[in-house]
Design a protein around this motif. Structure first.
Motif, PDB file in Angstrom:
ATOM      1  N   ASP A  40       9.022 -17.548 -40.661  1.00 38.57           N
ATOM      2  CA  ASP A  40      10.136 -16.851 -41.304  1.00 38.57           C
ATOM      3  C   ASP A  40      11.381 -17.000 -40.445  1.00 38.57           C
ATOM      4  N   ALA A  41      12.444 -17.507 -41.054  1.00 37.19           N
ATOM      5  CA  ALA A  41      13.723 -17.668 -40.354  1.00 37.19           C
ATOM      6  C   ALA A  41      14.796 -16.815 -41.014  1.00 37.19           C
ATOM      7  N   GLY A  42      14.407 -15.636 -41.477  1.00 34.55           N
ATOM      8  CA  GLY A  42      15.293 -14.846 -42.320  1.00 34.55           C
ATOM      9  C   GLY A  42      16.182 -13.844 -41.628  1.00 34.55           C
ATOM     10  N   ILE A  43      16.432 -13.998 -40.335  1.00 31.93           N
ATOM     11  CA  ILE A  43      17.302 -13.069 -39.614  1.00 31.93           C
ATOM     12  C   ILE A  43      18.617 -13.754 -39.282  1.00 31.93           C
ATOM     13  N   ASN A  44      19.707 -13.089 -39.579  1.00 29.65           N
ATOM     14  CA  ASN A  44      21.035 -13.612 -39.247  1.00 29.65           C
ATOM     15  C   ASN A  44      21.312 -13.311 -37.779  1.00 29.65           C
ATOM     16  N   THR A  45      21.259 -14.331 -36.947  1.00 23.98           N
ATOM     17  CA  THR A  45      21.403 -14.131 -35.505  1.00 23.98           C
ATOM     18  C   THR A  45      22.861 -14.111 -35.053  1.00 23.98           C
ATOM     19  N   ALA A  46      23.805 -14.267 -35.967  1.00 22.49           N
ATOM     20  CA  ALA A  46      25.219 -14.306 -35.588  1.00 22.49           C
ATOM     21  C   ALA A  46      25.829 -12.917 -35.451  1.00 22.49           C
ATOM     22  N   LEU A  47      25.137 -11.884 -35.909  1.00 23.73           N
ATOM     23  CA  LEU A  47      25.688 -10.536 -35.880  1.00 23.73           C
ATOM     24  C   LEU A  47      25.618  -9.953 -34.471  1.00 23.73           C
ATOM     25  N   THR A  48      26.444  -8.931 -34.227  1.00 23.52           N
ATOM     26  CA  THR A  48      26.483  -8.281 -32.923  1.00 23.52           C
ATOM     27  C   THR A  48      26.477  -6.767 -33.105  1.00 23.52           C
ATOM     28  N   GLY A  49      26.245  -6.059 -31.993  1.00 22.87           N
ATOM     29  CA  GLY A  49      26.333  -4.609 -31.990  1.00 22.87           C
ATOM     30  C   GLY A  49      25.337  -3.943 -32.914  1.00 22.87           C
ATOM     31  N   ASP A  50      25.769  -2.831 -33.544  1.00 21.42           N
ATOM     32  CA  ASP A  50      24.889  -2.088 -34.445  1.00 21.42           C
ATOM     33  C   ASP A  50      24.483  -2.914 -35.651  1.00 21.42           C
ATOM     34  N   ALA A  51      25.377  -3.810 -36.110  1.00 16.30           N
ATOM     35  CA  ALA A  51      25.031  -4.668 -37.245  1.00 16.30           C
ATOM     36  C   ALA A  51      23.857  -5.571 -36.886  1.00 16.30           C
ATOM     37  N   GLN A  52      23.816  -6.017 -35.637  1.00 15.80           N
ATOM     38  CA  GLN A  52      22.696  -6.846 -35.190  1.00 15.80           C
ATOM     39  C   GLN A  52      21.399  -6.054 -35.207  1.00 15.80           C
ATOM     40  N   LEU A  53      21.422  -4.825 -34.722  1.00 17.12           N
ATOM     41  CA  LEU A  53      20.212  -4.009 -34.692  1.00 17.12           C
ATOM     42  C   LEU A  53      19.711  -3.726 -36.100  1.00 17.12           C
ATOM     43  N   SER A  54      20.642  -3.429 -37.011  1.00 19.45           N
ATOM     44  CA  SER A  54      20.250  -3.204 -38.411  1.00 19.45           C
ATOM     45  C   SER A  54      19.666  -4.464 -39.027  1.00 19.45           C
TER      46      SER A  54
END
Length: 714
Positions: A459-473
């Motif tokens: 599964d490659a379904g995570i957007n790794t470009a996000l940062t901060g709280d958006a990344q944790l969510s």
């Protein structure tokens, strides 16, 4: 445009045979506007919005795209795409038909024929993408995503490819997608200078009278994954330990071994790459045995394989490799019966003939080995990417060719080993929504000749470009939605297998899987996210549901050995650093000790995450099981929240809590994006305080943690 499709294009590659098409009728309607590039304009991006540069910013330089009047195929102009060089890991020079202003609409029971003329400054390979959006405002991906290579030289040549309902895509009769084309200057991995001319692009549609015979995987009837917990503000679970639901699946905590000598630092593990000597230290061998692996898998095991890869192989013959495999499995405590063996090369560049399969299997039986699970081919559906010995998947021209080969191999093997179990490799790797040619079609065509299907549920379904709280969510979303999506696909695969094989039991044995993120800077084997706290939580959720609900029969994740310096994305152990373990190691260590013999009844509440298909996914799923003698109760819970701890209360009926001992640990790490490589167990494995209170177990789970609890009656 969104970048979502780009990653999908790079990974989900389908190959079609290049063919020169007959001349088109003048009456044939072209669904693409300005396919002849005759609109007067100096740069592609400005041709009345019909064509546009696409992809990463590095590939959108206007100088790469020109309307050229020199030697067009027809009329006065053609499109020229060129560059001097590029980063080798990225497809970044793409001319696309604009899906907003120049779509061809994709509908039910249609076949689309795409033709074009092309030439190049020098011989080389380019790629045509035939793709779709379900909507363009906002952009939302559609299921059609094909990448088709084509070779060019200095002379104009016509090319023709098709995308067909039932083979390449499914769509409901009341739906319509926005189709578009993408001309990729070079395949992924190529960094050379290249110039390509394109002209007279046409898209024509035709009706398919036999559309009704195709099985639509999207609408296939199946039994949805039971979630057992409903939405609530707290983790409040009720367990009836006396009510047995089913046998717990204790064969899902496996880890694949890969081939002999690979996926580790030289000299190779578990055997030396050059002389075949055993290389595992006592510490690593003991650590492997301590995992208590119920199943495992090998592939590409001998140099005498006519399709042997460019990697060195420690054993010259299959017979020698089987001898060493049996010897090694005894040392690490894994049964031959639950070891899946795959003999072809890892890249599916050549195929092992049926007679050779029969020879090897006959030798195994004559030696008294209990190997019986034979997987035919490793990811034959991965197409047209460069590899050390050619091109991935080139052993098979298409899915039908592969299915026919499996039938022939199955007959040959079962003539010498009647109890053999034949494995059919099906498309699942990174693209669970594209199970058509390499899923639906091969399962239909080879029906009756395979005993298990072997998907790779990455599964490659995570957007790794996000940062901060958006990344944790995003991490929480990816862990819960990603697993639910793949578990749904896996249960549909079971329904499809039963539909195609009436009266026969066809199992699902997953021979590789894991979180499979990658970036343009790190490949999946280097991506720490795949094995650190996020990757551990991802796997923990999958393992919990696999053990609790009937989905797969066996499962081996990728992979056992790696390097603590570079291969940190999947590995459990690092032989060159025997004192270190990965986070995944401790997950499997405790998981394989905390699955009882019987899943017991459970209900209650948990905070939930609402998925796109309106399923309330528990943020803290739970597995409850008991031993055969009912003296031990095992609990496993996963807190997928990156920020919030979870207060839990688990009431237990049918089990004497008041006179029992309780042992509990929590797997967690403060660093979300840190390395998975651990110098000490104590960095990751922590005592968890669990108390008995009025017939309930009460405790607090830290954020991003996995809890294992054992309650034993005195």
């Amino acid at each position: 445009m969104t970048m979502t499709h780009l990653g999908s294009w790079i990974i989900f590659v389908l190959t079609f045979v290049l063919a020169v098409s007959p001349a088109h009728s003048a009456a044939s309607q072209n669904l693409i506007k300005n396919g002849d590039f005759e609109t007067p304009c100096s740069d592609i991006g400005g041709i009345v919005g019909t064509w546009t540069p696409w992809g990463l910013p590095a590939g959108k330089d206007p100088s790469f795209y020109v309307v050229d009047t020199e030697r067009p195929h027809g009329g006065k102009q053609s499109a020229r795409i060129s560059r001097t060089s590029k980063e080798p890991s990225v497809w970044d020079t793409v001319l696309a038909s604009n899906p907003k202003d120049n779509p061809f609409f994709i509908g039910y029971a249609k076949r689309y024929t795409i033709t074009f003329w092309a030439r190049s400054a020098a011989s080389g390979r380019s790629v045509l993408g035939i793709l779709s959006y379900a909507s363009v405002d906002p952009f939302r991906n559609g299921p059609l995503g094909m990448n088709i290579p084509f070779d060019t030289d200095t002379e104009w040549k016509e090319y023709s490819f098709t995308a067909s309902y039932g083979k390449d895509f499914f769509i409901a009769s009341n739906e319509q997608w926005f189709g578009y084309l993408g001309f990729f200057l070079s395949p992924n991995g190529a960094s050379n200078a290249r110039t390509l001319w394109i002209d007279d692009v046409r898209v024509a549609a035709s009706d398919m009278a036999d559309a009704g015979r195709f099985i639509n995987f999207a609408t296939l009837a199946y039994e949805a994954l039971p979630l057992r917990l409903t939405s609530g503000s707290a983790v409040d679970i009720r367990i009836n330990a006396a009510e047995r639901i089913r046998r717990a699946n204790k064969k899902v905590g496996g880890i694949a071994q890969a081939s002999f000598g690979r996926w580790g630092e030289k000299p190779g593990y578990p055997f030396n790459l050059t002389n075949g000597e055993y290389t595992l230290s006592k510490a690593i061998e003991n650590a492997t045995r301590e995992l208590q692996l119920p199943v495992t898998r090998f592939y590409d095991i001998a140099a005498d394989n006519p399709s042997a890869s460019a990697h060195s192989e420690p054993f010259k013959t299959f017979e020698e490799a089987l001898d060493k495999a049996a010897w090694y499995l005894k040392r690490i405590g894994v049964a031959e019966e639950t070891t899946t063996m795959e003999l072809d090369d890892v890249f599916a560049v050549k195929r092992l003939p049926p007679g050779e399969w029969a020879r090897v299997v006959s030798y195994s039986a004559a030696k008294g080995y209990r190997f019986q699970q034979w997987e035919i081919g490793n990811e034959p559906f991965v197409r047209n990417r460069p590899c050390p010995i050619g091109t991935y998947g080139s052993a098979y021209s298409n899915g039908a060719d592969y299915a026919d080969h499996v039938v022939a191999v199955s007959k040959a093997i079962k003539a010498v080993q009647p109890n053999a179990k034949i494995g059919l490799a099906i498309e699942f790797c990174l693209s669970p929504d594209r199970l058509i040619e390499w899923g639906v079609e091969v399962m239909q065509r080879a029906a009756g000749h395979y005993d298990f299907v072997a998907p790779h549920g990455y599964d490659a379904g995570i957007n790794t470009a996000l940062t901060g709280d958006a990344q944790l969510s995003e991490y929480e979303r990816g862990i819960l939605e990603g697993n639910d999506r793949i578990l749904t696909i896996a249960r549909k695969i079971n329904a499809l297998a039963a539909l195609n094989n009436p009266g026969r039991t066809v199992k699902q044995i997953e021979t590789e899987w894991g979180l499979h993120q990658a970036t343009d800077k790190k490949n999946q084997n280097q991506m720490e996210l795949n094995a650190n706290m996020v990757g551990t939580l991802y796997r923990a959720v999958r393992l919990l549901y696999y053990a609790r609900e009937e989905t797969v029969s066996e499962s081996s994740a990728w992979n056992l050995f790696g390097s603590s310096r570079w291969s940190t994305g999947f590995a459990a152990l690092y032989p060159e650093a025997p004192e270190k373990r990965s986070m995944l190691y401790w997950l499997y260590y405790y998981f394989n000790r905390h699955v009882g013999d019987w899943v017991v009844a459970m209900s209650g509440t948990s905070p939930t995450h609402r998925s796109p298909d309106a399923r309330d996914l528990p943020r803290v799923p739970c597995l409850a099981s008991v031993s055969d003698d009912e003296k031990r109760l095992f609990l496993m819970l996963v807190n997928s929240s990156m920020k919030n701890s979870a207060d839990a209360s688990i009431s237990v009926n049918g089990f004497k809590l008041s006179s029992s001992s309780i042992e509990a640990v929590s797997l967690t790490h403060a660093e979300v994006n840190g390395s998975p490589v651990l110098s000490t167990k104590e960095e990751f494995v922590h005592p968890l305080t669990v108390v008995e209170r009025d017939g309930s177990l009460v405790f607090t789970m830290p954020s991003k943690s996995v809890a294992f609890i054992t309650v034993t009656t005195r």
